[in-house]
Structures are given as C-alpha cells and as structure tokens.
Design an enzyme around this catalytic site. Structure first.
Site, PDB file in Angstrom:
ATOM      1  N   ARG B 245     -28.807 -18.856 -28.428  1.00 51.71           N
ATOM      2  CA  ARG B 245     -27.720 -18.877 -29.394  1.00 51.71           C
ATOM      3  C   ARG B 245     -28.353 -18.890 -30.788  1.00 51.71           C
ATOM      4  NH1 ARG B 245     -25.056 -17.454 -25.911  1.00 51.71           N
ATOM      5  NH2 ARG B 245     -23.153 -18.293 -24.995  1.00 51.71           N
ATOM      6  N   GLU B 274     -22.494 -14.435 -36.277  1.00 47.60           N
ATOM      7  CA  GLU B 274     -22.125 -13.143 -35.720  1.00 47.60           C
ATOM      8  C   GLU B 274     -20.695 -12.770 -36.131  1.00 47.60           C
ATOM      9  OE1 GLU B 274     -24.854 -14.277 -31.887  1.00 47.60           O
ATOM     10  OE2 GLU B 274     -22.802 -13.603 -31.537  1.00 47.60           O
ATOM     11  N   HIS B 292     -25.651  -9.277 -29.754  1.00 43.28           N
ATOM     12  CA  HIS B 292     -25.252 -10.249 -28.726  1.00 43.28           C
ATOM     13  C   HIS B 292     -24.720  -9.534 -27.489  1.00 43.28           C
ATOM     14  CE1 HIS B 292     -23.674 -14.596 -27.929  1.00 43.28           C
ATOM     15  NE2 HIS B 292     -24.176 -14.032 -26.853  1.00 43.28           N
TER      16      HIS B 292
END
Lengths: 314, 328
Positions: B245, B274, B292
């Site tokens: 993460r 993000e 991602h």
C-alpha cells in the site's frame, strides 16, 4: 604483448573492453577506419587476432584478407557472425563468452514475458500520461501457470525453464533431439510446440538450419493469444511475417530483444501495446559485460602465452 | 436465477459499492442460487439512510477495497455476522470493531498472491534491467539515432529484503530464489519453519539488502515504516518495490531520495494518493510505475468471484468458510 595487432571488427561501444585491449595490445578499430579495404591490405601481415561481437565477427572474406590471423575472440556467446568452418580449415582458434551471460539473458526473457503479459511498460505509460485519473487500466493476463515453450534447451534455455518453473509454468521444448533425463515435455516440431504453449521463447543458436525457424506457420500455430519472446538472434524470425501478424492481431504479443537489421526496428511495432522492444540488451549489465570482456582478453592472453584457451569453440 | 417469489426467500448480501469486475466481458461474476444482493449503490437514498431503512436484518456483506466499513456503517447492521472482501488487504475494515461485534471476515485468501508476486518480480526486473526505459527508447527511434542504452544491473547475487513474509511475500521469495537472489525478511515476528534470515528491524534489513520488496499490510504500525532512516540504510545502489500500500512508504521522502540519487530506483504499483502519482517521478527513467493493478488479471478476478461466491454459499449453509481471515 603490446606489439601484437588486434583488429576489433565490431563498433567499439564497450569502453571497459576497449581499454583492456588497448592496455595489452595494439588495437585497431575497423569501425573508425575510413577506407577499410586499404586498411586491411596495409595491415594484412600484422593482424594476428580479431575481436568481434553479435554485430560483426569474422566472415570468410575477412579471414581471407588476414593471412596472419591466429585467433578470433568473440564478445558474445553467439557465433553466427564467424565462419567457423573456415577457421577450422585454417587452424584459426575461436573463443566466445558462454556461461557468464546465461543468467542475464534468462532474466531478460522472464522480464519480457512479465512485461508483455502484464503490460508493465504500457501501464507505466498510463500513469505517466495522467490517464489513471480518468479510470483504471484494463485487465491483463496472468503469467504464473502459463505453458512456456522453449526452442533450444542449451544453457540459456535451461536457465529460462528453471526460472519459469518457479512461477508454476509447465515447460515444453523443441530441440534437435530429445534430451535424456529432462522432465519437460518434448515436441518433435516447432509448429507442434507453438500450437501447445502460451509463450514461445527462441533460445537456440543461429545456424543456417535455424534461420527463420519462426515462420508464418509457427506464428499461426502460436495464435492470437500466444506470445513470442526472442532473445536469440533477429534472423531466427521471419520479421516481415511477425510484423504483419502483430499488426493484424493474428499473434497475441511479442517481447523482442533482437532484430533482423539492428539497430533498425520495424516502426509498425512502435505503437503496439502488446509488444515490448529492447535494444539487444540480453547481456547488458555492468557485471556481465565486464566478465565477458575479461574472457575475451583472457582468451587472447592465453593464446599468445601458449596457454590453454579459457573458452574455446574451435 | 429463480423466479421473483423464490428470490425473496433468498438471504441478502449487502453491497455498498460495485466491486471491480462485477461483470467481466458483460457477464455478472458473483451470481448464486443461494443468495441475492442488496445493492445500496443503486438506491437514490443517501447511503446511511438506505442502510437504516433496508439493511436491518442483513447478515452478510460483500466489501471491495473502496468500501470503508467502520463503526459508522456497522451501527446500521445489527445482524451482520460476515464480511467477505474481494481484497487480500483489510485496511478498509475497522477490524477491532468487527471483532467486538462478533463479525467474521473472509478475504481473497491466496487468490491474488501469484499475480501480485509476478508483478513484484516484473517490476524489480524492469527497474534493474531498464525494460520500460529501453522500450520507450526504442519506440522513439533512439536506438538507431543515439546508440546503445546504458547498462543495467545483474539479478543473481542480489540480496532481497522482503518486508512482510505473508502469502505474497513468500511467493515473491520463491520466485526470486530461482534467479539466484538471496532472501531475508522482516515481519511482525519470525516465521517458524522459514530458513531465510529474519530481521526484527526494517532498517537493519534495508542496510543488508540491495532491494526491498514491500509485501505487508497497511496498519498503524506499518504506516510510513519506510522512512528517511530506512531509505538511507537502503542506500544509493538500493531499489525499492512496493506492491503493498502507498501508505507504507513516506512518499515525499522517497521522491526526494529518487530525485537526489540517494536510492537507485523504484518499482511502484501503489501510492499514497491514488490515482495521483507524484509528478516528480514522471520524468525519471529509473522508476517504473503501474496504476494499482497488481491483481487485475482476468484470471484472478474470475478466481476471486468464485471464491467470494463460495464463501457466501458456505456461510448461508453453515459450512466452514473457504478463506476465513484469522488475526495472528
């Protein structure tokens, strides 16, 4: 040994190698000679060694022009640019750089497989262009578990197999003959191998027999979901057929480190997101190029000191 | 699916947001004859009003990564006994609150592990061997006009430090061993039966690694764990790969280190904000980024849909869950 004349027939792009040779020999760089025939004629009696690489080596014509040639030391493992038969005939020794580059080439093959299937280069471009703010990237294809078909199960082919196994990829192969004691599935023809794998890797030597081993028939068998990885030599592939198959979507994707006419790469491939193109960097790490250079120099030194060659081919 | 009358007898599964790939190629992936979905996002009511009005008796819920489930949501779900996630990570759930309420959790288990491990290895090879940079170079026609690209760095012999040796970390380790890398790790505690050297402190692992690969969950303890000291210990030849993460790294500090050459490169699938990735990274050739998407292969999404349906069907049949998450 400083008076021994060595001719480098490939472009002198490897500073470590050039320096190491210049320290020990009188090095001539054919690439920077304006009038090559004149140079060869005036140096025909002094040149005793040639250093080549994947781009240029020693063909029959050159060998004929160097009557004092004793040894060809290639800064590569591939020998397709050297007329081996002629060297044998004339008693000229030939050395290459096996083993030291096996890991790097195999690593790159796996890197290309992952880059193509998982669209690593394209998704990097997606982030850099700001497109991620507009939405997620599309789905890609899982690599683990895909069947990898290897053409040529030599040092490099085996190293690729061993790495792909760590991703649970079933391995199959084509070779001139089935290898005893190998657990991978053997296919008696390249077409058969291509029809039965997801990713086809060219890892064999380039010889007259393996030129265009990847032809239209093989590409059709590999198909619109199949991926071709070439870390061998450009001429292994019928490049025109490959380009049209990719442009027309008849082949699923390709990862290519080598081309028919390096450094020229077919521009039709530039815009394809399922194609990754590399500038012949299979052995392109600082560590490996140094090890290769050490072998080239070490072989030459051994020869001129009448010691056994380190990595002789002929 | 059954007729409308039969459907009404089916137990409901609450869906606050549409999970990724609820449909793949036009086909709904999470269908079952044993339950039906209560889709909060299809209502015109504001979310909490919808829950108050319609979700009182809901016993199970499907949560994807974007669906935060904390006390403010759980207060409307007194009968909730199961949360199934489409993710491996659980940072979107208030785990202590769920435990307090006796809610069981089933996550994506091992479904994504291979894909995420593949992405980690792919990013590492890309950074060390400059694959994306070289591809850009060739596709701009520079090989012919400018010559060879600078050399990369060999994998064999590199010391890999895995931060978080869970399912994903373990799969990364197994793959990289085949490339001749050596493995060491940091985890909350040493794993029994694992022969890789263990380091209690991430900074010490970084000092002894050529590349750090982050495979841990994001928790209070791991937030900004990769900080100035750890990056300094990793050093100017070190590479960092993050498929965990964004919040595990002090992103601003990492960007500064990359800009100033204090670490050698980075492969990043995740970021703190993000879908914004730091604009300073966009010009760097020693950084490879992805949006991602380490889990987003067709195969994994089909597999996770099957697993989710399997978990929900097991729950409603009072059978053991397929991938129950246990705190350790």
């Amino acid at each position: 040994m400083e008076s021994i004349s060595v001719l480098m027939t490939c472009p002198p792009v490897h500073p470590y190698l050039v320096e190491a040779l210049e320290k020990r020999f009188t090095l001539h760089k054919l690439d920077s000679v304006p009038d090559k025939p004149q140079f060869l004629s005036s140096h025909r009696d002094s040149i005793r060694a040639v250093v080549g690489n994947a781009a240029a080596g020693a063909d029959a014509e050159l060998i004929d022009q160097l009557p004092k040639l004793e040894i060809v030391s290639s800064y590569s493992v591939g020998l397709d640019k050297i007329d081996l038969a002629k060297c044998k005939e004339k008693g000229i020794r030939v050395t290459n750089t096996p083993d030291v580059l096996t890991d790097d080439v195999a690593d790159l093959a796996l890197g290309l497989m992952l880059a193509v299937l998982r669209r690593l280069c394209e998704s990097d471009r997606y982030v850099r262009s700001g497109l991620w703010k507009k939405g997620d990237y599309k789905l890609t294809t899982k690599f683990s578990g895909k069947t990898v078909g290897i053409i040529g199960l030599g040092r490099i082919g085996m190293a690729i197999a061993q790495r792909a196994e760590a991703f649970s990829c079933p391995i199959s192969y084509f070779s001139r003959s089935q290898k005893p004691g190998i657990n991978y599935k053997y296919h008696p023809s390249v077409v058969d191998l291509a029809a039965n794998c997801d990713i086809l890797v060219v890892a064999c030597a380039l010889t007259p027999e393996t030129r265009h081993i990847i032809n239209r028939e093989v590409i059709d068998a590999l198909g619109p979901k199949g991926v071709l990885i070439n870390i061998g030599r450009g001429p292994h592939v019928d490049e025109a057929e490959l380009v049209s198959a990719l442009v027309e979507g008849r082949l699923g994707g390709a990862g290519l480190d080598v081309f028919q006419d390096e450094p020229n790469v077919p521009e039709e491939l530039f815009k394809l997101e399922n194609v990754v193109l590399l500038p012949h960097v299979g052995s392109g790490t600082v560590e490996t190029r140094q090890a290769m250079a050490d072998l080239v120099v070490g072989n030459l030194e051994a020869h001129f000191l009448n010691k056994p060659l380190l990595t002789p081919v002929v | 699916m059954g007729s409308p009358a039969a459907d009404e007898d089916l137990p409901q599964v609450l869906l606050i947001r549409n999970p990724p790939a609820f449909t793949i190629d036009g086909e709904e992936q999470f269908t079952s004859a044993k339950f039906r979905f209560l889709k909060a996002f299809e209502s015109t009511l504001p979310p909490h009003d919808f829950l108050a009005a319609r979700a009182q008796s809901v016993r199970a819920m499907l949560a994807s990564g974007g669906a935060v489930v904390d006390a403010s949501v759980l207060q409307f779900l007194p009968e909730l006994r199961l949360i199934v996630t489409t993710t491996a990570g659980l940072n979107q759930l208030d785990l202590p609150e769920c435990r307090r309420r006796g809610i069981r959790i089933a996550n994506a288990g091992d479904v994504y592990s291979a894909d995420v491990a593949d992405c980690a290895v792919g990013l590492l090879i890309d950074v060390l061997r400059k694959i994306s940079a070289c591809n850009r170079y060739v596709k701009q026609g520079f090989w012919a006009s400018k010559g060879d690209y600078p050399l990369g760095s060999k994998l064999r012999g590199k010391r890999i430090g895995i931060v978080g040796l869970g399912r994903i970390g373990y799969q990364v380790a197994k793959r990289l061993e085949a490339f001749g890398c050596s493995i060491a790790y940091n985890s909350r505690k040493a794993k029994p039966g694992v022969s890789y050297p263990f380091y209690q402190e991430v900074q010490e692992l970084a000092a002894k690694s050529d590349a750090l690969i982050l495979c841990c969950g994001l928790t209070e303890q791991t937030r900004h764990m990769i900080n100035k000291e750890v990056l300094a210990a990793l050093g100017k030849d070190g590479v960092i790969v993050n498929i965990a993460r964004g919040g595990v790294i002090d992103e601003k500090e990492m960007v500064r280190c990359l800009m100033e050459g204090e670490i050698a490169g980075a492969g990043l699938d995740v970021f703190e904000n993000e879908p914004d990735a730091p604009k300073e990274l966009m010009e760097l050739d020693n950084v490879v980024m992805s949006p991602h998407c380490a889990v987003f292969t067709r195969e994994s999404l089909l597999d996770v849909a099957r697993l989710v349906v399997g978990n929900l069907e097991a729950f409603f049949s009072n059978e053991p869950l397929l991938s129950e998450y246990e705190d350790d």
